[in-house]
Design an enzyme around this catalytic site. Structure first.
Site, PDB file in Angstrom:
ATOM      1  CB  CYS A 131      20.430  25.471  27.409  1.00  0.00           C
ATOM      2  SG  CYS A 131      20.894  27.273  28.370  1.00  0.00           S
ATOM      3  CB  CYS A 142      20.435  39.975  48.216  1.00  0.00           C
ATOM      4  SG  CYS A 142      19.914  38.343  48.608  1.00  0.00           S
ATOM      5  CB  ILE A 143      25.375  38.277  50.162  1.00  0.00           C
ATOM      6  CG1 ILE A 143      26.632  37.283  49.712  1.00  0.00           C
ATOM      7  CG2 ILE A 143      25.075  38.202  51.701  1.00  0.00           C
ATOM      8  CD1 ILE A 143      28.119  37.878  50.532  1.00  0.00           C
ATOM      9  NE  ARG A 174      30.399  23.802  58.212  1.00  0.00           N
ATOM     10  CZ  ARG A 174      30.695  24.165  59.351  1.00  0.00           C
ATOM     11  NH1 ARG A 174      29.802  25.316  59.673  1.00  0.00           N
ATOM     12  NH2 ARG A 174      31.605  24.125  59.981  1.00  0.00           N
ATOM     13  CE  LYS A 220      34.982  33.561  57.342  1.00  0.00           C
ATOM     14  NZ  LYS A 220      36.128  32.979  58.182  1.00  0.00           N
ATOM     15  CD  GLU A 279      19.365  46.919  51.930  1.00  0.00           C
ATOM     16  OE1 GLU A 279      17.954  46.999  51.697  1.00  0.00           O
ATOM     17  OE2 GLU A 279      19.977  46.811  50.579  1.00  0.00           O
TER      18      GLU A 279
END
Length: 551
Positions: free
Chosen positions: A329, A415-416, A424, A429, A449
């Protein structure tokens, strides 16, 4: 057995005496006639119990279908519908002719709710997928229903299941007898009778718990240690003498009930076969336990563990294949354009249309840790912003968020996800802050969304709280409006109002809405901000990006 045609001279209205006469001149012809007259569908059998009209319809049906099991009906469970008066000798003759024709030995066809995919395998090493922890099913495909994983055999599970059913019947019978006894006497109220029964049961349980030997013997300790060293995490630890026999039996009942519920969901189609089989993925130098089902191809979904390249996100079946892939790769970072870099943190913009395979693999990976995600393969209308952390081996995936290229509702996030090994630590954020930074550059007001996942909602509420407290801390005017806050922070006004309400900073007084500046919350935020430092923040000056055309 192929269906034979009826001879031209045969009559569809013949009586049973002619069909089952003692002299069988043509056995094949009489067998065919017998099967045709005795085949019933499940629906016609139900109708026959409620109506007499079905008798005539069976006489005129030239080619009735098979029974639900695929066999000709037996003499014990089916009645010949062509003749209402069937003698015992005739039924015996019919059964005898069926046996001679070989139809009685035909294997039964499985019903739909008992069908299994025999290519599936239980992930427990050495298990042949036979039996079930509940003792009610023939096969299993998950650890929750594996007798071998629970240090039992299939026969032992069946014995335990019959014992549990028997105990339930005895308990129900005892309760009915007590109720009948007290209702006949009419002296004690039902509540008092129930209390007495509960007291007797409590005393019984207490006595059973006293019999437990609290200190395990040396032989037992050696047995536990040997079992753990031999099987590791592929078997359940030995549970004998850890607690009382009563509590252990309660635990076993709960295990069986939970396994039975999962099996019912699988048979109903709510849990696909093999859908819950991927228990862990090897991703770089981490082995991550998965949280939810992801629709990987079946040949990969039935494996207990997947191996992934952390750079190109290709998924493989074994460590050997992954090792060979890593040797070839050439990827060391996500495809697309690097639009942000500060220190070791970078963000790449990946077009779902230009890099379709990578984005699909990213969505499949994200679904392992997200419950509400529904997008897997239709990635072309989206842009993916992938955050990485760089070292001397390459750019390692931290998290990502996606957004529509043309969103009519001004959603800045579709989407997140933050990878579990980076949770954590402030990266969530940072991703949210970066999405609002792009909205500011686009001169738009953004919002994520819906619906948000549980962790996503917690992260967004925490981010909106910090944004509002920071704004109020620096604000020096006397009058403030929600619209001004929204234009300054690019946060949707609805999200601002909901956050102010949750912080109890929005009050209605004399016909006006007032925003209360709670100094205690601002002081707490300043203290946490000082402890956290500035290492996990987004620097707007490090962004090198312009909005894509057409957005």
């Amino acid at each position: 057995m192929p269906r034979r045609k009826r001879n031209a001279g045969s009559s569809s209205e013949g009586t049973e005496d002619s069909d089952f006469s003692a002299e069988h001149t043509d056995s094949s012809e009489s067998d065919v006639h017998t099967v045709r007259n005795t085949r019933l569908t499940r629906s016609s059998l139900r109708l026959s119990r409620n109506s007499q009209d079905i008798k005539q319809s069976a006489d005129h049906d030239e080619s009735p279908p098979r029974t639900p099991t695929g066999n000709a009906p037996s003499s014990e469970s089916d009645i010949d519908m062509s003749s209402p008066n069937v003698s015992h000798d005739e039924s015996l003759a019919k059964e005898l002719s069926l046996k001679e024709s070989g139809l009685a030995h035909r294997p039964k066809r499985r019903r739909f709710h008992e069908s299994y995919n025999f290519n599936m395998k239980c992930p427990t090493p050495g298990c042949n997928s036979l039996g079930h922890l509940t003792g009610k099913h023939e096969r299993h495909f998950s650890i929750s229903g594996c007798p071998l994983y629970h240090n039992l055999s299939a026969d032992e599970c069946k014995v335990k299941a019959s014992s549990r059913d028997k105990n339930v019947e005895e308990r129900t019978l005892s309760q009915r007898q007590d109720e009948n006894r007290h209702s006949a006497r009419q002296q004690l109220p039902s509540l008092q009778a129930q209390t007495e029964r509960q007291l007797r049961y409590k005393e019984k349980v207490t006595e059973m718990r006293r019999k437990r030997n609290s200190v395990p013997l040396k032989e037992q300790k050696d047995k536990y240690t040997e079992h753990r060293q031999t099987h590791g995490s592929s078997r359940e630890p030995l549970l004998e003498n850890i607690t009382s026999d009563y509590d252990l039996e309660l635990f076993r009942k709960a295990q069986a009930r939970s396994s039975d519920d999962l099996e019912k969901l699988r048979l109903q189609g709510q849990v696909t076969e093999g859908g819950n089989m991927i228990k862990a993925i090897v991703f770089g130098r981490y082995e991550l336990d998965t949280w939810y089902h992801s629709p990987y191809p079946e040949e990969y979904a039935r494996l207990g563990r997947l191996y992934m390249c952390e750079f190109c996100l290709k998924y493989m079946k074994s460590q050997t294949i992954l090792r060979r892939h890593m040797a070839k790769c050439v990827w060391k970072h996500p495809p697309g354009d690097e639009i942000y870099r500060k220190g070791a943190i970078s963000v790449f913009e990946v077009d779902g249309k230009k890099n379709k395979i990578y984005c699909q693999n990213l969505c499949l990976l994200a679904k392992l840790f997200l419950d509400h995600k529904t997008l897997y393969y239709d990635v072309e209308p989206f842009l993916f912003y992938v955050m990485t952390e760089a070292d001397n081996t390459g750019c390692h995936l931290v998290g990502y968020f996606s957004k529509e290229k043309n969103s009519f509702l001004n959603y800045n996030v579709s989407c997140i996800l933050t990878m579990p090994q980076y949770m954590r630590q402030g990266y969530g954020k940072m991703l949210i802050d970066f999405s609002y930074l792009l909205s500011k550059v686009e001169e738009k007001v953004g919002s994520p969304e819906r619906p948000l996942s549980d962790l996503g909602l917690i992260s967004y509420r925490s981010y909106w709280k910090e944004v509002l407290l920071r704004y109020l801390h620096t604000f020096q005017g006397k009058e403030i409006s929600i619209k001004e806050i929204s234009q300054e922070t690019a946060v949707n006004p609805v999200d601002i109002v909901s956050t102010l309400q949750s912080l109890q900073m929005l009050k209605y007084w004399k016909g006006k809405h007032l925003i209360l500046k709670r100094q205690d919350l601002i002081d707490d935020w300043k203290t946490k901000e000082a402890k956290r430092g500035s290492s996990k923040t987004i620097d707007p000056t490090a962004l090198k990006w312009s909005p894509p055309k057409g957005t």
